[in-house]
Design a protein around this motif. Sequence first.
Motif, short mmCIF file in Angstrom:
data_model
loop_
_atom_site.label_atom_id
_atom_site.label_comp_id
_atom_site.label_asym_id
_atom_site.label_seq_id
_atom_site.Cartn_x
_atom_site.Cartn_y
_atom_site.Cartn_z
N ARG A 115 -65.84 -24.89 65.25
CA ARG A 115 -64.84 -23.94 65.77
C ARG A 115 -65.50 -23.02 66.79
O ARG A 115 -66.72 -22.99 66.90
N GLU A 116 -64.69 -22.23 67.44
CA GLU A 116 -65.18 -21.25 68.42
C GLU A 116 -66.18 -21.91 69.36
O GLU A 116 -67.32 -21.49 69.47
N VAL A 117 -65.71 -22.92 70.01
CA VAL A 117 -66.60 -23.78 70.78
C VAL A 117 -66.78 -23.31 72.22
O VAL A 117 -65.83 -22.93 72.89
N GLY A 118 -68.00 -23.30 72.64
CA GLY A 118 -68.32 -23.04 74.03
C GLY A 118 -69.27 -24.12 74.50
O GLY A 118 -69.69 -24.97 73.72
N LYS B 88 -73.89 -22.00 66.15
CA LYS B 88 -74.42 -20.69 66.52
C LYS B 88 -74.82 -19.89 65.29
O LYS B 88 -75.60 -18.95 65.38
N ILE B 123 -73.18 -28.15 73.70
CA ILE B 123 -71.97 -27.55 73.15
C ILE B 123 -72.38 -26.70 71.96
O ILE B 123 -73.25 -27.10 71.18
N PHE B 124 -71.79 -25.52 71.84
CA PHE B 124 -72.14 -24.71 70.69
C PHE B 124 -70.87 -24.13 70.08
O PHE B 124 -69.86 -23.98 70.75
N GLY B 125 -70.93 -23.86 68.81
CA GLY B 125 -69.78 -23.33 68.10
C GLY B 125 -70.17 -23.01 66.68
O GLY B 125 -71.35 -22.85 66.38
N ILE B 126 -69.19 -22.93 65.80
CA ILE B 126 -69.47 -22.65 64.40
C ILE B 126 -69.13 -23.90 63.60
O ILE B 126 -68.02 -24.42 63.69
N CYS B 127 -70.10 -24.39 62.84
CA CYS B 127 -69.88 -25.63 62.13
C CYS B 127 -69.00 -25.43 60.90
O CYS B 127 -68.77 -24.30 60.47
#
Lengths: 130, 130
Positions: A115-118, B88, B123-127
């Motif tokens: 989630r909250e992907v950048g 992140k 790509i980054f986010g919350i897993c």
Amino acid sequence: MKLSAATKRMNKSDLKLIAVLERTGGFASAQELHQILRREGDGIGLTTVYRALQSLVDDKIVDLLRREDGEAIYRLCGDNHHHHLVCKSCGDTVEIEGGAIEKWAKTMAEEFGFREVGHTAEIFGICSKC
Amino acid sequence: MKLSAATKRMNKSDLKLIAVLERTGGFASAQELHQILRREGDGIGLTTVYRALQSLVDDKIVDLLRREDGEAIYRLCGDNHHHHLVCKSCGDTVEIEGGAIEKWAKTMAEEFGFREVGHTAEIFGICSKC
DNA sequence: ATGGAAATGATAATCGTTTCCATTTTCGTG
DNA sequence: CACGAAAATGGAAACGATTATCATTTCCAT
């Protein structure tokens, strides 16, 4: 040209940095931002620039990425999301659209439940002039 | 497990570095590689490690990329070119395919007349676990 | 005005990386 | 094998970005 929606605690320094980043539009390193402000007569200290940038990054008001040499560069996030095509030789930079990337990032992130992907994506090479 | 096909001028140090990188498999910083070799009794100097890595990068035998804090990390290239999906929050990392990116980078670079093109994309986010 | 908290900035410290330079190793040739 | 040139090496110093320290200044609410 709203200066921001995030009505968090913003001090003078934060606002100055945001103003410069808005004006210059692209990426800038802490040192560059410091120089720009100094050149304009602002006596702001380098320490304060780093501190303000750090806090802006924490508040997700600016993005932090890296130049090829590892130096940190900052840009306002939110509005115009684009990517860069950078010449390794002369440093010339072209802004390009990344529709394909956006889709790719979204797809991949969904596939793995993120989630909250950048994302970050840069292309570099040697431009036609070099 | 061939040690390489590129039969260029390789000195002892180059080979040592390649060996360690092959053994460890993933990414490693110059400092880490230096420590590993030292720990194994090799008296190689930090300078030499940097020099060897530089030359290996020039010869496109290893890839250079950056950690989030800007530190340079190296890996043997050739094998599998992939990208990362990073959490992140917990730092967990998933290797993903980037076929779409490869194509995008190639297309964009051609459009603007760039040569020797490379790219970075993360790509980054919350897993899902976080 | 006043006291305390937040902000500031000069200076010093850190850390990764590069440069310098003197010494050592490697290697081709006589 | 000996000799010398060229390449390699590594310790120390230099560097540049970033962070930590700390005394001073600015802000505000009282």
